[in-house]
Structures are given as C-alpha cells and as structure tokens.
Design a protein around this motif. Structure first.
Motif, PDB file in Angstrom:
ATOM      1  N   THR A  42       0.840  -1.195   0.000  1.00  0.00           N
ATOM      2  CA  THR A  42       0.000   0.000   0.000  1.00  0.00           C
ATOM      3  C   THR A  42       0.872   1.239   0.000  1.00  0.00           C
ATOM      4  O   THR A  42       1.837   1.337   0.748  1.00  0.00           O
ATOM      5  N   ILE A  43       0.517   2.196  -0.856  1.00  0.00           N
ATOM      6  CA  ILE A  43       1.217   3.475  -0.940  1.00  0.00           C
ATOM      7  C   ILE A  43       0.222   4.583  -0.634  1.00  0.00           C
ATOM      8  O   ILE A  43      -0.860   4.638  -1.228  1.00  0.00           O
ATOM      9  N   TRP A  56      -1.427  13.242  -8.154  1.00  0.00           N
ATOM     10  CA  TRP A  56      -0.675  11.992  -8.185  1.00  0.00           C
ATOM     11  C   TRP A  56      -1.185  11.002  -9.242  1.00  0.00           C
ATOM     12  O   TRP A  56      -0.740   9.855  -9.289  1.00  0.00           O
ATOM     13  N   MET A  60      -0.232   7.126  -9.533  1.00  0.00           N
ATOM     14  CA  MET A  60      -1.182   6.170  -8.970  1.00  0.00           C
ATOM     15  C   MET A  60      -1.714   5.171  -9.996  1.00  0.00           C
ATOM     16  O   MET A  60      -1.829   3.975  -9.697  1.00  0.00           O
ATOM     17  N   CYS A  70      -3.187   2.127  -4.017  1.00  0.00           N
ATOM     18  CA  CYS A  70      -2.752   3.520  -4.009  1.00  0.00           C
ATOM     19  C   CYS A  70      -3.845   4.408  -3.426  1.00  0.00           C
ATOM     20  O   CYS A  70      -4.986   4.403  -3.907  1.00  0.00           O
ATOM     21  N   THR A 279       7.666   7.208 -10.985  1.00  0.00           N
ATOM     22  CA  THR A 279       6.818   6.045 -10.721  1.00  0.00           C
ATOM     23  C   THR A 279       7.668   4.787 -10.551  1.00  0.00           C
ATOM     24  O   THR A 279       7.448   3.990  -9.632  1.00  0.00           O
TER      25      THR A 279
END
Length: 291
Positions: A42-43, A56, A60, A70, A279
């Motif tokens: 998880t980000i 983002w 994402m 995300c 990314t």
C-alpha cells in the motif's frame, strides 16, 4: 517514536470521505488492483501545497496497474475536502493524515509526500509513530527549513514570501500563469499546465495563505534525526522553488537511513516532468524488503 493516536478519532463518513473528530471531511481516492492482481503493498500519497490528491494521477494509475493499492487524499481546504477555516498548522495536518491512515486501517505502508506534503509526512511520523509506516519517500520536499534566519543564513529571504502573499491577495491567477512553466518544466504540454493551474485555482485562498505561513515557519532540523524508517529522497537539480542544496541535500544528511536521488535538469514539478521515472523509483522503493 511516541504515539499520539488518542488525538485522532476519524471514520469513513460516506463513500470517498473520512470525517475527523472536529467534523472536517477529507476526500480520498483508494485505487486497488482488481482480483488477485495485488501485491499486498500500500502506498499513501500526500499532495503538494495548493494541489489536491489528483496531482498523483500519473503515479497512482500505473502503480495500481502494477499491483499496488494507491491512496491519495485532499488536504483540508484543498480539492473536495472541507474548508473549515483553520487547522493549517503541521500538527493538525499530520493528525488529518493520521485520520486517513487510521480510518482505512492501513499498515506496512509506503508514505510518499511531495513538497509541503513531505513535511506533513515527517510530522505524522514524529507525532504518531511509525507502527503503520514501513518506508518514507520525500519528493522535492520543503524540508528541513526554507526560511532565512540567523542560524539558517542560506535560507530564503522573507521578502519572497511577502511578494507571493501580495500576489495571492491581488492576482493569484496571474501568479500561477507566470510560474506554471518553471514549475512543470519546458517539456510539459500546455494542456498539462492548464490542468495543474485549474486544480490550484480551486484551493481555498485562506488555506493557501495559512499553509504558506506554515511552510515559512517550518523547522524540522531536529525532527528529521528521529525518523526511523528507510527514506528515499528525490529532487531535481533545476528546482527553483525548493533549491536542492537548501532542502533535499540537507535532509539526506539529517535522516539516519536516507538515500538521495537527484534527477538532472528536473524542475520542482517532478511528478509531471519525470512522471515515469518517479513512478519506477517509487515502485522499486515500495517493493524493497524492510528487515
């Protein structure tokens, strides 16, 4: 690090919104891989000053397609979140971030903060602890301290903040028009620049002024030494908003377990100018084993 979770009482108020204990609703996006495609990572993305979590998108979407969950949210006074008229200090903003993490019951996350959002991420860690955070990524952050003071003589003179605040109160659209190209870089399309400007123009003027003051007063020189998670620091060497020598280079020296990556020729808006490379770097960092 000390935990202060008793300060945070947040819950999902309705689809897409988290309500804090003071009634502020924070809009968030939660993009999850479909089916079994997820990798379990998880980000959480913290946005820039003046911009919502939409900024983002170009990180994402590809990351979600690679299997990451995300999550991005809009800071209070930004995007679709509430405009409560106050609470733009770093402690309250860090508590808002804690509310998002707690309400969604997130753990083992990679926390990514851009510009002012990097300072909010650091304050979250020093205020709430790192139990839920495995890694920290600071992208073109305002850390450790921007303002010129007697003990920070290489900082940015107060006159620059005063000039911006004057423009904010008189002709903010023109200020954006004048500064959008240096922010995004020479290769950004006019359409992309227009998209960024439109998002910034929807931000509460009160939030813009108050957050600018918060950034100007920020001093994290002591705080950064307490960060106890692996940290990736990314910045361009053509950043005219947060000069590399004043920010990321000093931050990398203060955080015990930090790695600095410098993008040659990249401006402040590195999430646009070098979207694919950023990314890739975030994906590799978020996937790294943490012992």
């Amino acid at each position: 690090m000390p935990a202060n979770r008793d300060r945070v009482h947040a819950a999902i108020a309705r689809p897409g919104f988290i309500a804090t204990n003071e009634g502020v609703e924070l809009f968030y996006r939660d993009w999850q891989p479909e089916g079994a495609a997820g990798n379990g990572k998880t980000i959480v993305f913290v946005p820039s000053y003046s911009l919502p979590g939409d900024m983002w998108a170009y990180q994402m979407l590809p990351l979600a397609r690679q299997g990451f969950r995300c999550i991005a949210y809009d800071r209070r006074g930004h995007g679709r979140s509430s405009d409560p008229g106050g609470g733009y200090d770093y402690d309250t903003l860090a508590d808002d971030l804690a509310g998002v993490i707690e309400a969604l019951d997130l753990s083992d996350i990679t926390l990514v903060g851009y510009s002012m959002g990097g300072a909010e991420a650091v304050r979250y860690l020093t205020r709430h602890g790192s139990a839920r955070v495995a890694r920290l990524a600071l992208i073109a952050s305002t850390l450790p301290m921007l303002a010129k003071t007697p003990d920070n003589p290489d900082g940015i003179d107060r006159a620059y903040a005063d000039a911006f605040q004057h423009d904010l109160m008189t002709d903010y659209p023109q200020w954006l028009a004048d500064n959008a190209r240096p922010f995004a870089g020479p290769d950004a399309s006019q359409a992309m620049i227009d998209w960024i400007r439109e998002m910034a123009l929807r931000t509460s003027h009160q939030a813009l002024f108050a957050c600018n003051e918060t950034v100007n007063r920020g001093d994290f020189r002591d705080e950064l030494r307490d960060i106890d998670v692996p940290t990736l620091i990314v910045q361009g060497d053509a950043d005219v908003s947060n000069p590399l020598e004043l920010t990321s280079q000093r931050t990398a020296r203060l955080i015990p377990n930090a790695r600095l990556v410098v993008y040659e020729g990249a401006p402040h808006g590195i999430f646009l100018s070098d979207a694919a490379r950023l990314t890739t770097d975030i994906a590799a960092f978020a996937s790294a084993f943490v012992g």
